[in-house]
Each structure stands twice: as structure tokens, then as C-alpha cells.
Design an enzyme around this catalytic site. Structure first.
Site, short mmCIF file in Angstrom:
data_model
loop_
_atom_site.label_atom_id
_atom_site.label_comp_id
_atom_site.label_asym_id
_atom_site.label_seq_id
_atom_site.Cartn_x
_atom_site.Cartn_y
_atom_site.Cartn_z
N LYS A 1 56.59 80.13 -2.84
CA LYS A 1 55.76 79.90 -1.65
C LYS A 1 54.49 79.15 -2.04
CE LYS A 1 57.94 83.76 0.58
NZ LYS A 1 58.02 85.20 0.87
N GLN B 1 54.05 90.23 0.67
CA GLN B 1 55.42 90.13 0.15
C GLN B 1 56.11 91.49 0.14
OE1 GLN B 1 57.10 87.17 -0.77
NE2 GLN B 1 58.81 88.60 -0.76
N ASP C 1 54.64 85.63 8.96
CA ASP C 1 55.94 86.19 8.64
C ASP C 1 56.67 86.63 9.91
OD1 ASP C 1 57.43 86.46 6.39
OD2 ASP C 1 56.56 88.35 5.74
#
Ligand code: NDP
Length: 291
Positions: A49, A93, A116
Site C-alpha cells: 500500500k 490493517q 477501507d
């Protein structure tokens, strides 16, 4: 049979974002990547990322709290990022250590920075077809793959295998939306579904997201079906250096000859996830700054 190249589609999106971000004057969009502990898969995902953000010209902030961080401390860290005007998107994450309630963490991220798409508000906005929301990256990537491969879901029977909040449910809602490219007639199957092969055989478009290696076999599909294989499964394979090979939820060798289009694993849906995260970050920047 046409093999859908997820790497190429993801690269195209990255190139488009690079051009878009290059044209932004002043402060560039910024994503905060929070990784708790040293889980090897998380280390590798966050690196990917960070690399993609750099390639596009986005700013990224990497925050690495220790695995011992308490939920209260992690909430305080997220609150700080929520209130920081220099941060547009926040990604925490997953997986998080067992002592932390993952869903509570997703809810703590400000909906405006939830790139997200796991926050309750953004899941609700998908149901409401509110374009100001953030769609979770994997379902958004699936819709992008379909659109860019010339698959219009209007009038098609879309069968989704799996009802998780991360893939199955949101992708079913997206396929159902009353808008160009969508308008599908959607059936969602799960572990309590009866006569699953009878349903999958009716699918014009089959989206498999159950996490069961090579579950979908040739007798479960009709000729001409479009298949999106979301599954990422490790199957022991002593001939590989790693001791395993990656495979999808679809038995590719026997099913692919029947399909009109199919995504491979790896190289299908997987590469789209990071690209869609970057796209969401640019969107978050635009919505928050008004630029
Ligand atoms: P979950 O385990 O959260 O959900 C799996 C779903 O499949 C559940 O709804 C479950 O039903 C259903 N299911 C399981 N077994 C069967 C069965 N035998 N018959 C019918 N339905 C079944 O998985 P995720 O949605 O998180 O992930 C699915 C797959 O996609 C995984 O392989 C994962 O690795 C992959 N994935 C890939 C991503 C990417 O490409 N970037 C991102 C996210 C996931 P029930 O609800 O009844 O338990």
C-alpha cells in the site's frame, strides 16, 4: 474464454490516479496506514500500500504501534488521525491482535476518512446508494473489473457465493444498485443454502467469495458464465518452494473452458484491492477539501 487480467486493470487505475494526483496543486492526498505488531502478512500488505501510494504521488504516514497496544490507546491514536486535517484516509490493517475488537476499531475511524469502507456509516451508504460513501475495496474492485471488462449486469442473474461484510454482502448490494452497469438480479448463497449447484447453474455472473479451495466445479456452472473468483486459498504443494500454491474458490482447469470470462487467482481480484484503496483516498481528499 477470455481471461480477465486484474493486474492490467489495476495498473490502468494507478496510472489514472497518478495523472489526477499530479494535477493537484498544493498538499497531496494523504493516507495513514496503521499496522499493529509484526504479523508477516500485514507487513507485506502495508508495504504494498505504501509503495502504491508513492507511485501515485500520495503522501503516506506509516504508524506502527506495538502488538501490546491497548484498545483504549489504539482508539486515542485513531482519534488523533480523525482530527488531523493533514490526513485524508485512515487504514487500520487487519487482522488485529486478539485483545482488540476489530469491528469497534473500524467504527472508531471517522466515516469521512474510512477509505477501507468497513465503518457502519459507509456500509449503510452502499445500501442507500449514496455516492458520498466509501465502498470496501474488494467489492469496489469487483465492480470495476466487471465494468472495465464490458460486463453489464442489467437483467443478468448474479449469484454471489458468501455473505461476509467484507465481500459477499457489499458486492451483492452493489450488483443490485439501480444504476448503469448494475441492475442485476441477485441471489446470495451461504453455508445454509440448499441445492447450491442448482442455483449456481442459473448464474449469468458468478462471484465466488467463500474461502474454500476449488469449491466451484464444472457441473455447477452453465456455459457462457462470467466468473469472478475472489477466493485466495493456500493448498499444500510440495513442488513449490513455499510448500503451497495459491488457488481460488473455483476449480480453474475444468471451469474456465466453460466460462465466457473468468478472473484467475492470483492476478484477478487481488491486485484491485490496493488500487481501489488509493482511489478511495483521492475521493476522501476531494470530499474533505472541496478541491
Ligand atoms: P468469510 O470466511 O468471512 O466468509 C465466507 C462466506 O462463505 C460465509 O458467508 C460462509 O457462509 C460462506 N461459505 C463458507 N463455506 C461455504 C460452503 N461450503 N457453501 C456455501 N457458502 C459457504 O470470508 P471472506 O468473505 O472474508 O473471504 C472469502 C474469500 O475471499 C477468502 O478466500 C478470502 O481470502 C478471499 N478474499 C480476497 C480478497 C482479495 O482478493 N483482495 C479480499 C478479501 C477476501 P456463512 O455465512 O453461512 O458462514
Amino acid at each position: 474464454m477470455e481471461l480477465i487480467d486484474g493486474n492490467k486493470i489495476a495498473n490502468d487505475i494507478v496510472a489514472e490516479l497518478k495523472a489526477e494526483v499530479g494535477a493537484i496543486k498544493g498538499r497531496k492526498p494523504c493516507i495513514a496506514l496503521v499496522r499493529v505488531g509484526e504479523d508477516p502478512a500485514s507487513v507485506s500488505y502495508v508495504k504494498k500500500k505504501e509503495k502504491s501510494a508513492a507511485e501515485i504521488g500520495l503522501e503516506s504516514r506509516i504508524i506502527l504501534p506495538p502488538v501490546s497496544i491497548s484498545q483504549t490507546e489504539l482508539f486515542a491514536l485513531i482519534d488523533g488521525l480523525n482530527n488531523d486535517p493533514g490526513v485524508d484516509g485512515i487504514l487500520v490493517q487487519s487482522p488485529l491482535p486478539k485483545h482488540i475488537d476489530e469491528v469497534a476499531v473500524f467504527r472508531r475511524v471517522s466515516p469521512a476518512k474510512d477509505v477501507d469502507g468497513f465503518n457502519t456509516v459507509n456500509l449503510g451508504k452502499v445500501a442507500q446508494e449514496d455516492e458520498t460513501g466509501f465502498v470496501a475495496c474488494t467489492p469496489a474492485g469487483i465492480m470495476e473489473i466487471l465494468g472495465r471488462s464490458g460486463v453489464d449486469l442489467k437483467g443478468k442473474h448474479v449469484v454471489v457465493l458468501g455473505r461476509s461484510l467484507i465481500v459477499g454482502k457489499p458486492v451483492a448490494l452493489l450488483a443490485l444498485q439501480k444504476k448503469a452497469g448494475a441492475n442485476g438480479t441477485v441471489t446470495i448463497c451461504h453455508s445454509a443454502t440448499s441445492n447450491l449447484p442448482g442455483i449456481t447453474r442459473q448464474a449469468d455472473v458468478l462471484i465466488a467469495a467463500i474461502g474454500r479451495a476449488e469449491f466451484v466445479t464444472a457441473d455447477m456452472v452453465k456455459p457462457g458464465v462470467v466468473i469472478i473468483d475472489v477466493g485466495i486459498n493456500r493448498v499444500p504443494d510440495p513442488t513449490k518452494k513455499t510448500g503451497y500454491r495459491l488457488t481460488g474458490d473455483v476449480h480453474f482447469p475444468t471451469v474456465s473452458p466453460l466460462a465466457s470470462k473468468i478472473t484467475p487467482v492470483p492476478g484477478g481480484v487481488g491486485p484491485m484491492t490496493v488500487a481501489m484503496l488509493m482511489k478511495n483516498t483521492v475521493k476522501a481528499y476531494r470530499l474533505q477539501t472541496g478541491h
